[in-house]
Scaffold this motif. Structure first.
Motif, mmCIF file in Angstrom:
data_model
loop_
_atom_site.group_PDB
_atom_site.id
_atom_site.type_symbol
_atom_site.label_atom_id
_atom_site.label_comp_id
_atom_site.label_asym_id
_atom_site.label_seq_id
_atom_site.Cartn_x
_atom_site.Cartn_y
_atom_site.Cartn_z
ATOM 1 N N ALA A 21 1.242 -1.141 -0.002
ATOM 2 C CA ALA A 21 0.048 -0.136 0.390
ATOM 3 C C ALA A 21 0.806 0.887 -0.232
ATOM 4 C CB ALA A 21 -0.502 0.106 0.666
ATOM 5 N N VAL A 22 1.876 1.275 0.952
ATOM 6 C CA VAL A 22 2.959 2.263 1.262
ATOM 7 C C VAL A 22 3.874 2.056 -0.187
ATOM 8 C CG1 VAL A 22 4.834 3.376 1.393
ATOM 9 C CG2 VAL A 22 2.879 2.437 2.892
ATOM 10 N N ARG A 23 3.736 1.555 -1.237
ATOM 11 C CA ARG A 23 4.779 1.671 -2.305
ATOM 12 C C ARG A 23 3.442 1.944 -3.300
ATOM 13 N NH1 ARG A 23 6.627 -4.316 -3.565
ATOM 14 N NH2 ARG A 23 5.695 -4.725 -1.653
ATOM 15 N N SER A 24 2.390 1.835 -3.191
ATOM 16 C CA SER A 24 0.537 2.287 -4.598
ATOM 17 C C SER A 24 1.299 3.615 -4.121
ATOM 18 C CB SER A 24 0.031 1.709 -3.820
ATOM 19 O OG SER A 24 -1.057 2.197 -4.696
ATOM 20 N N TRP A 25 1.241 4.467 -3.119
ATOM 21 C CA TRP A 25 0.600 5.794 -1.931
ATOM 22 C C TRP A 25 2.511 6.819 -3.625
ATOM 23 C CZ3 TRP A 25 -2.368 8.809 -0.975
ATOM 24 C CH2 TRP A 25 -4.039 8.927 -0.866
ATOM 25 N N ILE A 26 3.662 5.623 -3.428
ATOM 26 C CA ILE A 26 5.042 6.426 -3.860
ATOM 27 C C ILE A 26 4.939 6.857 -5.507
ATOM 28 C CG2 ILE A 26 7.301 5.541 -4.362
ATOM 29 C CD1 ILE A 26 6.955 4.120 -1.596
ATOM 30 N N ARG A 27 4.029 5.378 -6.334
ATOM 31 C CA ARG A 27 3.387 5.821 -7.195
ATOM 32 C C ARG A 27 3.060 6.979 -8.118
ATOM 33 N NH1 ARG A 27 3.814 -0.464 -7.623
ATOM 34 N NH2 ARG A 27 1.226 -0.040 -6.743
ATOM 35 N N ASP A 28 2.095 7.108 -6.834
ATOM 36 C CA ASP A 28 1.022 8.021 -7.434
ATOM 37 C C ASP A 28 1.783 9.281 -7.477
ATOM 38 O OD1 ASP A 28 -0.981 6.335 -7.791
ATOM 39 O OD2 ASP A 28 -1.612 7.061 -4.954
ATOM 40 N N PHE A 29 2.505 9.801 -6.249
ATOM 41 C CA PHE A 29 3.618 10.780 -6.583
ATOM 42 C C PHE A 29 4.058 10.717 -7.789
ATOM 43 C CE2 PHE A 29 1.967 10.684 -1.784
ATOM 44 C CZ PHE A 29 2.538 12.180 -1.531
ATOM 45 N N ARG A 30 4.991 9.705 -7.546
ATOM 46 C CA ARG A 30 5.924 9.644 -8.765
ATOM 47 C C ARG A 30 5.330 10.162 -10.027
ATOM 48 N NH1 ARG A 30 10.230 5.512 -7.618
ATOM 49 N NH2 ARG A 30 11.480 6.032 -5.052
ATOM 50 N N GLU A 31 3.909 9.298 -11.139
ATOM 51 C CA GLU A 31 3.214 9.599 -11.377
ATOM 52 C C GLU A 31 3.187 10.946 -12.152
ATOM 53 O OE1 GLU A 31 0.029 7.254 -11.159
ATOM 54 O OE2 GLU A 31 1.475 4.963 -12.427
ATOM 55 N N VAL A 32 3.071 12.180 -10.976
ATOM 56 C CA VAL A 32 2.694 13.638 -11.316
ATOM 57 C C VAL A 32 3.966 14.427 -11.017
ATOM 58 C CG1 VAL A 32 0.321 13.306 -10.853
ATOM 59 C CG2 VAL A 32 1.725 13.588 -8.680
ATOM 60 N N GLY A 33 4.911 13.405 -10.744
ATOM 61 C CA GLY A 33 6.219 14.297 -11.122
ATOM 62 C C GLY A 33 6.870 14.480 -9.509
ATOM 63 N N LEU A 34 5.508 14.066 -8.548
ATOM 64 C CA LEU A 34 6.948 14.227 -7.393
ATOM 65 C C LEU A 34 7.945 13.157 -6.781
ATOM 66 C CD1 LEU A 34 3.461 16.160 -5.567
ATOM 67 C CD2 LEU A 34 5.014 17.185 -6.626
ATOM 68 N N GLU A 35 7.942 14.167 -6.040
ATOM 69 C CA GLU A 35 9.255 12.415 -5.944
ATOM 70 C C GLU A 35 9.651 12.592 -4.091
ATOM 71 O OE1 GLU A 35 12.043 9.499 -5.970
ATOM 72 O OE2 GLU A 35 10.963 9.932 -7.238
ATOM 73 N N PRO A 36 8.719 11.447 -3.542
ATOM 74 C CA PRO A 36 8.227 11.615 -2.114
ATOM 75 C C PRO A 36 9.777 10.969 -1.327
ATOM 76 C CG PRO A 36 7.114 9.590 -3.172
ATOM 77 C CD PRO A 36 7.738 10.525 -3.909
ATOM 78 N N GLU A 37 9.910 11.746 -0.610
ATOM 79 C CA GLU A 37 10.698 11.283 0.926
ATOM 80 C C GLU A 37 10.000 9.724 1.712
ATOM 81 O OE1 GLU A 37 13.954 12.360 4.755
ATOM 82 O OE2 GLU A 37 13.271 13.700 3.505
ATOM 83 N N VAL A 38 10.395 8.923 1.924
ATOM 84 C CA VAL A 38 9.731 8.026 3.008
ATOM 85 C C VAL A 38 10.723 6.978 3.824
ATOM 86 C CG1 VAL A 38 8.533 5.951 2.053
ATOM 87 C CG2 VAL A 38 9.079 7.521 0.045
ATOM 88 N N GLU A 39 10.235 7.315 4.943
ATOM 89 C CA GLU A 39 10.287 7.155 5.757
ATOM 90 C C GLU A 39 9.384 6.332 7.360
ATOM 91 O OE1 GLU A 39 12.919 10.729 7.568
ATOM 92 O OE2 GLU A 39 10.908 11.460 7.335
#
Length: 235
Positions: A21-39
């Motif tokens: 589920a966390v990886r799914s959120w990461i993909r959502d961010f990256r698909e719109v050009g945002l690179e999240p820091e994940v902790e």
């Protein structure tokens, strides 16, 4: 990351240590050009994006069933709290606008004017539809540059441009540009003229930016905003 015993920074989407589920959120961010820091902090996961003018945090917690769900979120622009975004694309727009706020955008210049009956039928249709809807006192511009035709509308601090051009395979195409108070709002209009005019209403009601410009007397039409499709901060 101040608490080194509680935090583990991760960045690889394929890392098996990151819940699906966390990886799914990461993909959502990256698909719109945002690179999240994940902790991984304590019993929660945090996704965050920080730029010069905007910042967001998304927290996920584990449910009794073992899945990871939205727990909390925040969004700030220049340090001021803002309402949460509708979705990932809306969040990306907020970040872009916040970081470009100091750069005022101008609408495309209008080419030399041309007669309505010299334009293709679709351009004529859009032109006369605007004239009928906004009234004779609202100056609708029509210009041509080679095989491109432009419709223009300038009211208050807002400007609208509809650019039409021919292609061999797809016929006549159109691009809609909306500039409001120096900001490009074209993406919010989503190519819809009614939505574009709705975005222009606040600037029109504030009056013309140029003292020499006659304010439009006809009210711009209203249109309902698109239905919410969830929120990037909520699951």
């Amino acid at each position: 990351m101040n608490n080194h015993n509680a935090e583990v920074a991760v960045s690889e989407l394929a890392d098996p240590a990151i819940p699906k589920a966390v990886r799914s959120w990461i993909r959502d961010f990256r698909e719109v050009g945002l690179e999240p820091e994940v902790e991984h902090i304590g019993r929660r996961w945090r996704l965050s994006v920080t730029t010069e003018h905007a910042a967001t945090e998304l927290w996920l917690k584990r449910t009794p069933s073992g899945s990871w769900k939205w727990a909390d979120a925040s969004l700030t622009v220049d340090g001021e709290p803002r309402p949460l975004a509708h979705d990932a694309a809306d969040l990306a727009r907020i970040f872009r606008e916040a970081n470009q706020a100091s750069e005022r955008v101008q609408a495309d210049p209008m080419p030399p004017p041309c007669a309505p009956d010299s334009a293709p039928p679709r351009v004529q249709q859009e032109y006369w539809a605007l004239v009928r809807h906004l009234g004779d006192e609202t100056p609708i511009q029509l210009g041509r540059d080679g095989n491109q035709w432009f419709l223009g509308l300038d009211v208050g601090g807002a400007a609208l441009r509809m650019r039409f051009w021919r292609t061999r395979t797809e016929g006549l195409l159109m691009r809609l540009q909306v500039i409001v108070d120096g900001r490009d709002r074209s993406e919010q209009a989503r190519g819809d003229l009614a939505q574009a005019l709705q975005l222009m209403k606040p600037a029109q009601e504030a009056g013309p930016a140029d003292p020499g410009m006659n304010p439009a007397s006809a009210a711009l039409p209203s249109s309902s905003a698109g239905s919410r499709k969830g929120t990037v901060m909520r699951n």
